[in-house]
Design a protein around this motif. Structure first.
Motif, short mmCIF file in Angstrom:
data_model
loop_
_atom_site.label_atom_id
_atom_site.label_comp_id
_atom_site.label_asym_id
_atom_site.label_seq_id
_atom_site.Cartn_x
_atom_site.Cartn_y
_atom_site.Cartn_z
N GLY A 1 33.17 70.80 21.89
CA GLY A 1 33.70 70.70 23.25
C GLY A 1 32.78 71.24 24.32
O GLY A 1 33.24 71.76 25.33
N VAL A 2 31.47 71.11 24.10
CA VAL A 2 30.49 71.55 25.08
C VAL A 2 29.46 70.45 25.30
O VAL A 2 29.38 69.51 24.52
CB VAL A 2 29.78 72.86 24.64
N ASP A 3 28.67 70.59 26.36
CA ASP A 3 27.63 69.61 26.64
C ASP A 3 26.42 69.91 25.77
O ASP A 3 26.03 71.06 25.58
CB ASP A 3 27.24 69.69 28.12
N GLU A 4 25.81 68.84 25.22
CA GLU A 4 24.68 69.05 24.33
C GLU A 4 23.50 69.71 25.04
O GLU A 4 22.71 70.45 24.43
CB GLU A 4 24.22 67.74 23.70
N VAL A 5 23.35 69.48 26.36
CA VAL A 5 22.25 70.10 27.10
C VAL A 5 22.43 71.61 27.17
O VAL A 5 21.46 72.36 27.20
CB VAL A 5 22.14 69.49 28.51
N TYR A 6 23.68 72.07 27.18
CA TYR A 6 23.94 73.51 27.15
C TYR A 6 23.47 74.09 25.82
O TYR A 6 22.88 75.18 25.78
CB TYR A 6 25.42 73.79 27.34
N LEU A 7 23.72 73.36 24.73
CA LEU A 7 23.35 73.87 23.41
C LEU A 7 21.85 73.75 23.16
O LEU A 7 21.25 74.61 22.51
CB LEU A 7 24.10 73.10 22.32
N TRP A 8 21.25 72.67 23.68
CA TRP A 8 19.82 72.43 23.48
C TRP A 8 19.19 72.05 24.82
O TRP A 8 18.99 70.87 25.12
CB TRP A 8 19.61 71.32 22.45
N PRO A 9 18.88 73.04 25.67
CA PRO A 9 18.37 72.77 27.01
C PRO A 9 17.12 71.91 27.03
O PRO A 9 16.87 71.19 28.01
CB PRO A 9 18.07 74.17 27.57
N ALA A 10 16.34 71.93 25.95
CA ALA A 10 15.09 71.17 25.93
C ALA A 10 15.30 69.67 25.98
O ALA A 10 14.38 68.92 26.31
CB ALA A 10 14.28 71.54 24.68
N VAL A 11 16.52 69.21 25.66
CA VAL A 11 16.76 67.76 25.64
C VAL A 11 17.26 67.26 26.99
O VAL A 11 17.63 66.10 27.11
CB VAL A 11 17.77 67.38 24.53
N GLU A 12 17.27 68.12 28.02
CA GLU A 12 17.83 67.72 29.31
C GLU A 12 17.12 66.50 29.88
O GLU A 12 17.77 65.56 30.36
CB GLU A 12 17.76 68.87 30.31
N LYS A 13 15.80 66.47 29.83
CA LYS A 13 15.06 65.35 30.38
C LYS A 13 15.39 64.08 29.62
O LYS A 13 15.56 63.01 30.20
CB LYS A 13 13.55 65.62 30.31
N GLN A 14 15.49 64.19 28.31
CA GLN A 14 15.84 63.03 27.49
C GLN A 14 17.23 62.54 27.84
O GLN A 14 17.48 61.34 27.92
CB GLN A 14 15.77 63.41 26.01
#
Length: 243
Positions: A54-67
């Motif tokens: 129930g969380v955003d994947e970018v919160y869990l893995w900030p490095a994938v934000e650009k992707q």
């Protein structure tokens, strides 16, 4: 460094490495490496894990934000300057090909049922075949419908349209799997979801929905726009009441 955000999200959800692994369908050692070694899983596993917790994947893995940003931009199929510009063939194709989800959030949406007189029967058939059909109509007696009718310059006609749509849908609601609820939500967008496609019709103050743009999005794993709008649908659904 360890991924403390992932560790905390698992704990906050009351889950374990084992339960996450089972849900995402990976080896528990993989989940453990995601945490202790801060490994970034494949996109499908990231999305499944984030959705489960129930969380955003970018919160869990900030490095994938650009992707994620790139994927989200790619979800936009096309833009229509007004609802009438959406090809009739597209509506027909989306309705016909939907097999798992049909979810509609509108005040009235009468145009869709007038243009597709067999739609209630089609929805019933899809539900019978296992699809989830959820329709949210504006409560014609609500203050929001009255306000929106005034803003569009059509007064009580919007409430009348909502009542007609409800009448059209009534025969389909006897089929298990076809759910109809009424809402009193201020709609910023009408939403029409057919499996992995969603048409979003923004509402512009003082203009009827049919005169406003329509955005066509198609779901891509790892992107957020499609999921963002469907979370909005779920928000309204939870606050609706059975018709």
């Amino acid at each position: 460094m360890a991924n403390e955000r992932l560790r905390a999200a698992i704990s906050a959800k009351g889950e374990t490495i084992q339960s996450v692994a089972e849900r995402v369908e990976v080896d528990p050692k993989s989940v453990e490496r995601w945490i202790t070694l801060d490994r970034t899983p494949h996109r499908r596993h990231r999305w499944a894990t984030a959705s489960f917790l129930g969380v955003d994947e970018v919160y869990l893995w900030p490095a994938v934000e650009k992707q994620a940003e790139t994927a989200s931009a790619s979800e936009l199929v096309t833009y229509y300057p007004h609802r009438g510009a959406v090809p009739a063939a597209l509506w027909a194709s989306l309705i016909e090909n939907a097999t798992h989800h049909v979810e509609i959030l509108v005040y009235a949406g009468l145009f869709l049922f007038d243009g597709h007189p067999d739609l209630p029967d089609e929805l019933a058939d899809k539900a019978k075949a296992g699809a989830q059909v959820r329709i949210l109509l504006g409560d014609p007696d609500s203050a929001m419908i009255r306000q929106r009718g005034e803003e569009e310059g059509i007064g009580d006609d919007l409430a009348a349209r909502a009542r007609i749509t409800r009448r059209y849908l009534q025969p389909a609601t006897v089929m298990p799997g076809v759910e109809l609820r009424l809402h009193e939500t201020i709609l910023y967008n009408s939403i029409y979801r057919f499996d992995d496609d969603v048409l979003v019709n923004p509402h512009v103050l003082g203009a009827p929905a049919g005169q406003n743009p329509v955005l066509h999005f198609r779901y891509l794993p790892g992107a957020r726009t499609f999921r963002h709008y469907m979370r909005s649908f779920d928000y309204a659904w939870e606050r609706g009441r059975p018709a």
